[in-house]
Motif scaffolding. Structure first.
Motif, PDB file in Angstrom:
ATOM      1  N   LYS A 146     -56.871  -1.017  45.136  1.00  0.00           N
ATOM      2  CA  LYS A 146     -55.511  -1.198  45.655  1.00  0.00           C
ATOM      3  C   LYS A 146     -54.663   0.065  45.506  1.00  0.00           C
ATOM      4  O   LYS A 146     -53.690   0.244  46.237  1.00  0.00           O
ATOM      5  N   ARG A 151     -46.723   3.900  48.950  1.00  0.00           N
ATOM      6  CA  ARG A 151     -47.543   3.045  49.808  1.00  0.00           C
ATOM      7  C   ARG A 151     -47.884   1.736  49.106  1.00  0.00           C
ATOM      8  O   ARG A 151     -47.748   0.658  49.670  1.00  0.00           O
ATOM      9  N   TYR A 152     -48.273   1.827  47.846  1.00  0.00           N
ATOM     10  CA  TYR A 152     -48.625   0.648  47.069  1.00  0.00           C
ATOM     11  C   TYR A 152     -47.433  -0.314  46.969  1.00  0.00           C
ATOM     12  O   TYR A 152     -47.572  -1.509  47.186  1.00  0.00           O
ATOM     13  N   THR A 173     -44.883  -0.579  48.976  1.00  0.00           N
ATOM     14  CA  THR A 173     -44.598  -1.136  50.308  1.00  0.00           C
ATOM     15  C   THR A 173     -45.559  -2.274  50.614  1.00  0.00           C
ATOM     16  O   THR A 173     -45.150  -3.339  51.072  1.00  0.00           O
ATOM     17  N   GLU A 174     -46.853  -2.063  50.360  1.00  0.00           N
ATOM     18  CA  GLU A 174     -47.844  -3.091  50.676  1.00  0.00           C
ATOM     19  C   GLU A 174     -47.761  -4.289  49.744  1.00  0.00           C
ATOM     20  O   GLU A 174     -47.964  -5.416  50.180  1.00  0.00           O
ATOM     21  N   GLU A 175     -47.469  -4.080  48.476  1.00  0.00           N
ATOM     22  CA  GLU A 175     -47.421  -5.175  47.515  1.00  0.00           C
ATOM     23  C   GLU A 175     -46.173  -6.024  47.646  1.00  0.00           C
ATOM     24  O   GLU A 175     -46.137  -7.149  47.168  1.00  0.00           O
ATOM     25  N   THR A 176     -45.129  -5.524  48.281  1.00  0.00           N
ATOM     26  CA  THR A 176     -43.899  -6.282  48.419  1.00  0.00           C
ATOM     27  C   THR A 176     -43.815  -7.009  49.752  1.00  0.00           C
ATOM     28  O   THR A 176     -42.809  -7.631  50.052  1.00  0.00           O
ATOM     29  N   ARG A 177     -44.858  -6.951  50.551  1.00  0.00           N
ATOM     30  CA  ARG A 177     -44.860  -7.662  51.844  1.00  0.00           C
ATOM     31  C   ARG A 177     -45.164  -9.102  51.651  1.00  0.00           C
ATOM     32  O   ARG A 177     -45.793  -9.587  50.822  1.00  0.00           O
TER      33      ARG A 177
END
Length: 71
Positions: free
Chosen positions: A45, A64-65, A67-71
């Motif tokens: 991840k 990036r991490y 952004t992706e984890e808060t979606r």
């Protein structure tokens, strides 16, 4: 404000606008343990680079991490 100051202000979330951060720095910035970061790296991840004995994470990767984890 000169162009460099404006760019640096817009990048705000990186620690001192450095290219790479240590596991300790990223853990502190995210409010998690180093062990958790190692798990996330192992799961694929978070991308990290080993440089000798050090493990480094690019500042962009932290963004990036998040952004992706808060979606």
């Amino acid at each position: 404000m000169n162009p460099n100051e404006a760019r640096n202000a817009s990048e705000g979330s990186t620690l001192n606008n450095r290219l790479t951060l240590s596991l300790d720095e990223v853990a502190q910035q995210l409010g998690v343990s180093v062990g958790f970061l190692r798990l996330e790296i192992g799961r694929g991840k978070i991308r990290a680079t080993r440089l000798g004995r050090r493990v480094l994470i690019r500042s962009e990767e932290v963004s990036r991490y998040l952004t992706e984890e808060t979606r």
